[in-house]
Structure formats: structure tokens, C-alpha cells
Design a protein around this motif. Structure first.
Motif, PDB file in Angstrom:
ATOM      1  N   HIS A   1       6.461   8.796   8.753  1.00 41.15           N
ATOM      2  CA  HIS A   1       7.292   9.036   7.568  1.00 41.15           C
ATOM      3  C   HIS A   1       8.706   9.447   7.975  1.00 41.15           C
ATOM      4  O   HIS A   1       8.952   9.872   9.102  1.00 41.15           O
TER       5      HIS A   1
ATOM      6  N   HIS B   1      -6.863  -0.128   2.576  1.00 43.92           N
ATOM      7  CA  HIS B   1      -6.706   1.230   3.085  1.00 43.92           C
ATOM      8  C   HIS B   1      -7.562   2.162   2.243  1.00 43.92           C
ATOM      9  O   HIS B   1      -7.356   2.259   1.031  1.00 43.92           O
TER      10      HIS B   1
ATOM     11  N   THR C   1       2.325  12.132   8.513  1.00 43.49           N
ATOM     12  CA  THR C   1       2.258  12.083   7.058  1.00 43.49           C
ATOM     13  C   THR C   1       3.414  12.803   6.374  1.00 43.49           C
ATOM     14  O   THR C   1       3.875  12.395   5.315  1.00 43.49           O
TER      15      THR C   1
ATOM     16  N   ARG D   1       0.874  -1.196   0.000  1.00 39.03           N
ATOM     17  CA  ARG D   1       0.000   0.000   0.000  1.00 39.03           C
ATOM     18  C   ARG D   1       0.902   1.233   0.000  1.00 39.03           C
ATOM     19  O   ARG D   1       1.158   1.805  -1.041  1.00 39.03           O
TER      20      ARG D   1
ATOM     21  N   HIS E   1       1.934   5.556  12.177  1.00 36.18           N
ATOM     22  CA  HIS E   1       2.411   5.534  10.801  1.00 36.18           C
ATOM     23  C   HIS E   1       3.354   6.725  10.658  1.00 36.18           C
ATOM     24  O   HIS E   1       2.923   7.867  10.754  1.00 36.18           O
TER      25      HIS E   1
ATOM     26  N   GLU F   1      -4.916  11.672   9.102  1.00 39.35           N
ATOM     27  CA  GLU F   1      -3.737  12.003   8.309  1.00 39.35           C
ATOM     28  C   GLU F   1      -3.146  13.312   8.836  1.00 39.35           C
ATOM     29  O   GLU F   1      -3.890  14.202   9.257  1.00 39.35           O
TER      30      GLU F   1
ATOM     31  N   VAL G   1      -8.723   6.456   6.639  1.00 42.57           N
ATOM     32  CA  VAL G   1      -7.927   7.642   6.966  1.00 42.57           C
ATOM     33  C   VAL G   1      -8.613   8.896   6.426  1.00 42.57           C
ATOM     34  O   VAL G   1      -9.241   8.874   5.369  1.00 42.57           O
TER      35      VAL G   1
ATOM     36  N   ARG H   1     -10.034   0.338  11.503  1.00 41.69           N
ATOM     37  CA  ARG H   1      -9.125   1.299  12.131  1.00 41.69           C
ATOM     38  C   ARG H   1      -9.424   2.691  11.587  1.00 41.69           C
ATOM     39  O   ARG H   1      -9.619   2.869  10.388  1.00 41.69           O
TER      40      ARG H   1
ATOM     41  N   ALA I   1      -0.859   9.449  12.230  1.00 40.06           N
ATOM     42  CA  ALA I   1       0.010   9.434  11.055  1.00 40.06           C
ATOM     43  C   ALA I   1       0.875  10.687  11.006  1.00 40.06           C
ATOM     44  O   ALA I   1       0.358  11.814  11.016  1.00 40.06           O
TER      45      ALA I   1
HETATM   46  C1  HCA Z   1      -0.966   9.333   2.593  1.00 40.66           C
HETATM   47  C2  HCA Z   1      -1.763   8.548   3.602  1.00 40.66           C
HETATM   48  C3  HCA Z   1      -0.971   7.961   4.711  1.00 40.66           C
HETATM   49  C4  HCA Z   1      -1.981   7.254   5.591  1.00 40.66           C
HETATM   50  C5  HCA Z   1      -1.505   6.804   6.920  1.00 40.66           C
HETATM   51  C6  HCA Z   1      -2.509   6.055   7.710  1.00 40.66           C
HETATM   52  C7  HCA Z   1      -0.210   9.037   5.503  1.00 40.66           C
HETATM   53  O1  HCA Z   1      -0.770  10.506   2.820  1.00 40.66           O
HETATM   54  O2  HCA Z   1      -0.554   8.765   1.593  1.00 40.66           O
HETATM   55  O3  HCA Z   1      -3.416   5.450   7.162  1.00 40.66           O
HETATM   56  O4  HCA Z   1      -2.370   6.044   8.947  1.00 40.66           O
HETATM   57  O5  HCA Z   1       1.016   9.024   5.512  1.00 40.66           O
HETATM   58  O6  HCA Z   1      -0.885   9.891   6.084  1.00 40.66           O
HETATM   59  O7  HCA Z   1      -0.019   7.047   4.205  1.00 40.66           O
END
Ligand code: HCA
Ligand code: CU
Length: 380
Positions: free
Chosen positions: A195, A72, A166, A12, A193, A136, A94, A132, A164
Motif C-alpha cells: 500500500h 481473492h 496492508t 479487486r 502487495h 494481511e 488472505v 496463494r 502484504a
Molecule cells: C485488505 C486485504 C489486502 C490483501 C492483500 C493480499 C491487504 O486489507 O483489503 O491478499 O495479499 O492489503 O492486506 O488487500
């Protein structure tokens, strides 16, 4: 740090990596490899992204894997209706909650977000599927708005809420704070989540777990949008130092390298040279002082044990930083016999040449062999 779980998102988030294009066969191969490795969940691209994405999602659901399969989706009934028909075990929903996303992406206010969240969650739950809810860009969202929406969805009975990062802006302390705060207002599990734009994705995952999160989103090699998210392998490295028994009992770590190579090939990249665990030099020891201690006891300079991952350590002795202990061990490997003093002498010769140019193993071996012949042939 408690017993954590992994939501594996190579199929994903990883599909959002610039180089990624996965055929159906490749997705199935990756899903099977992830399952075999022991991930708890496999997250797949939204079935409304494209016709083939939907078919691939259905095909992976039919594989009968041990891992639970998730898809997702946006927080929208159109998406939810398609998602629940694919055969998935759970749906990850999300919606953007930061001012940025509310202004430049979907343009909705918090009331609207809450209403559609309730509708989608109740619908998915009514199908007996895990759900869930995640916001974002959580770290640039208003904290009051955030806690309100999480409280709302927790009351309706989501299985997990997600935070997240993001844009990869959060630092470990901020992650710790937000997870702690969220933990005090919801009773469901917390997923994070994260980055990696500022290189904090692994550290942030770790502090999230310390603060009480239970699940971390990862992808193989961290592939994802921009420079990606928390890498599966790096998280394993971090976590095995925290709870070795748990990690070893749960994940087949000796399959990590093959898994990474599979994904690296699929998206046409190399495994980074400095990758935790599998980078080519991750268990190579070079300086003489290090080599000596490693030969005596590897733990002196290794926090990870390469054999946990089916790998071996390597002493790099063909260089001017080498020491006589490393050279002695090479002499032994070559089945030659030199005294300690002779090893010191030959080490000096190796260092001399190493000052002039880069050495390879053959250079060292021939210096050792010449020296050995010299000292073992009686002078006429
Ligand atoms: C994106 C969506 C996501 C979703 C994360 C999540 C993010 O912007 O592509 O579902 O918790 O980084 O916010 O990947
Ligand atoms: Cu993401």
C-alpha cells in the motif's frame, strides 16, 4: 532483479477505491484491456462479496483471456467452496496475522489460523487450482509467527506466499529484509502487495523484487483502499529502467495511456498531472538548459523514452526560463530563417514579455514572426 510478474488487482483491490463502481460490462472491458496489455494475472473480487460479484467472476473466467484469472478470499472454507466453482485458475487466500487484526478483526490465534489455512489450501489444491497464501498486515506481525505459518503452507505445496503491507507502513529496507528472510524459509514463489500510504509503494515493490520476490500486486493508477497500492504504470516505469528488454517483450506499453484513461473514466478521476509516464508533463522539458540538451540528445534529461510508450516529448519554450536553442528550434518549426545571433535577440524579447506575464505559444510565435519581418525587410 529477476523476471517479475504482475498480479493486476484493479478489479479487486481497485474495487475498494472510494469512487469505484464497476458494472459487469465495465469489468469485462477492463479485464480485456488488462489482458491485452499483457498482465500475468487478473485478480477479481471475492465471489462471496455479493451475488453480482460472483456472476461477474464467472463471466470473466469465460472470456478465455491469456491472463490467469484469480479470485481473492478470506481463509475460510465457506469462501473457498464458492471460489473453486467460479472457473478461476487460482485462488488468493488472505488472513490477518498482526495483533491488530487478530484482536480487532477475526479474533483468532495462530493455531487456528494455521489449521484453517491447511484446510483451505488442501481443498483448493484438490480441485487442481493454483493457490496463494498471504498474511494481511505482515509488517506488524510477529516474525516468528509469520515464518511459522509460511513454512507450514509451503510444505503443503502452495504456489505462492504473499506478503502484504496492508497499512502502507513499510519502508524499502524493511521490505528487502522481510522478503530475504522469507526466501530463506520457503521454496515457493513470493508475491508482495504494497500500500502507498507513505508514498513507498513503488520503491517497496522494487526492493521486494531485488530481494527475490517474483510477483507484484498492482492496480491501474494504483487505485485501492485509501490511497491505494503500487500503480501498474509506475511499476513499468521503474522496471523498464532495470530490464528494458524484458519489459518491452512482455508488456504492450503503448497501450498504457488508454488503459489508464479507461480506468480513470470508470472511477471518475483524472490521471494525476505528475503521474509517471502519462502525467501531462511527464515528457515536457522547460528550462533553457534542459531544452538545449534535450534537442542535442534526449537521454541527457530523460531516463524513460517516450516513444516506448507511444508518446512524444515536448519542449516548453513559451516562458522566461527558455533559451535560444529552444527558440531556434521553434523558428525552424515555423519554417523561418534566423541566424543564431538573431535567435538570441528574439529570445531576449520573449524573456522580457515572459517577465511580465505567463506566455502561450501564440505570444512567442508572434514575437518571432514580427522580429522576422523586421530583420528580413530592408530598411527604407
Ligand atoms: C485488505 C486485504 C489486502 C490483501 C492483500 C493480499 C491487504 O486489507 O483489503 O491478499 O495479499 O492489503 O492486506 O488487500
Ligand atoms: Cu490491499
Amino acid at each position: 532483479v529477476g523476471k517479475f510478474q504482475v498480479i493486476e488487482s484493479t478489479l479487486r483491490e481497485g474495487e475498494q477505491f472510494a469512487n469505484a463502481f464497476f458494472t459487469t460490462e465495465k469489468k469485462i472491458e477492463i479485464a480485456k484491456a488488462l489482458d491485452d496489455f499483457g498482465v500475468d494475472y487478473i485478480e477479481l473480487t471475492s465471489p462471496v462479496a455479493s451475488e453480482q460479484s460472483r456472476k461477474d467472476c464467472e463471466a470473466i473466467c469465460k472470456l478465455g483471456l491469456k491472463a490467469k484469472i484469480l479470485t481473492h478470499i478470506r481463509c475460510h472454507m465457506d469462501d473457498a467452496r464458492v471460489a473453486v466453482e467460479t472457473g478461476v485458475d487460482g485462488v488468493d487466500v488472505v488472513i490477518g496475522t498482526s495483533q491488530f487484526l487478530r484482536k480487532y478483526s477475526h479474533g483468532k490465534d495462530m493455531n487456528y489460523i494455521a489449521q484453517s489455512a491447511i484446510e483451505v489450501i488442501e481443498f483448493v489444491k484438490s480441485k487442481g487450482i493454483e493457490i496463494r497464501f498471504s498474511s494481511e498486515d505482515s509488517f506488524r506481525s510477529d516474525i516468528v509467527d509469520l515464518l511459522n505459518i509460511y513454512r507450514t503452507v509451503d510444505k503443503i505445496g502452495v504456489n505462492r506466499v504473499g506478503i502484504a503491507d496492508t497499512v502502507g507502513c513499510a519502508n524499502p529496507r524493511q521490505v528487502y529484509e522481510l522478503v530475504k528472510t522469507l526466501k530463506s524459509v520457503v521454496s515457493c514463489d513470493i508475491e508482495c502487495h504494497l500500500h502507498n500510504d507513505t508514498g513507498c509503494a513503488v520503491a517497496n515493490a522494487y526492493t521486494a523484487l531485488e530481494a527475490g520476490a517474483k510477483l507484484i500486486d498492482v492496480s491501474v493508477l494504483g487505485i485501492g483502499e485509501r490511497n491505494g497500492i503500487t500503480p501498474l504504470g509506475a511499476l513499468m516505469a521503474r522496471m523498464i529502467t532495470a530490464d528494458r528488454e524484458y519489459v518491452l517483450s512482455k508488456y504492450k506499453l503503448h497501450k498504457l495511456r488508454d488503459l489508464e484513461n479507461l480506468v480513470a473514466d470508470a472511477v471518475q478521476v483524472n490521471v494525476p498531472f505528475n503521474n509517471p509516464i502519462t502525467g501531462f508533463c511527464a515528457f515536457t522539458h522547460k528550462a533553457g538548459i534542459h531544452a538545449k540538451a534535450i534537442l542535442a540528445n534526449p537521454s541527457t534529461y530523460e531516463i524513460l523514452n517516450p516513444s516506448d510508450f507511444g508518446l512524444t516529448r515536448y519542449i516548453h519554450f513559451a516562458n522566461r526560463l527558455t533559451g535560444w536553442n529552444a527558440i531556434k528550434s521553434r523558428v525552424d518549426q515555423l519554417n523561418l530563417h534566423l541566424t543564431d545571433d538573431q535567435c538570441k535577440e528574439v529570445t531576449a524579447k520573449i524573456k522580457q514579455l515572459g517577465d511580465v506575464r505567463q506566455l502561450n505559444i501564440d505570444d512567442v510565435d508572434s514575437i518571432i514572426k514580427d522580429f522576422h519581418t523586421e530583420v528580413s525587410t530592408p530598411a527604407l
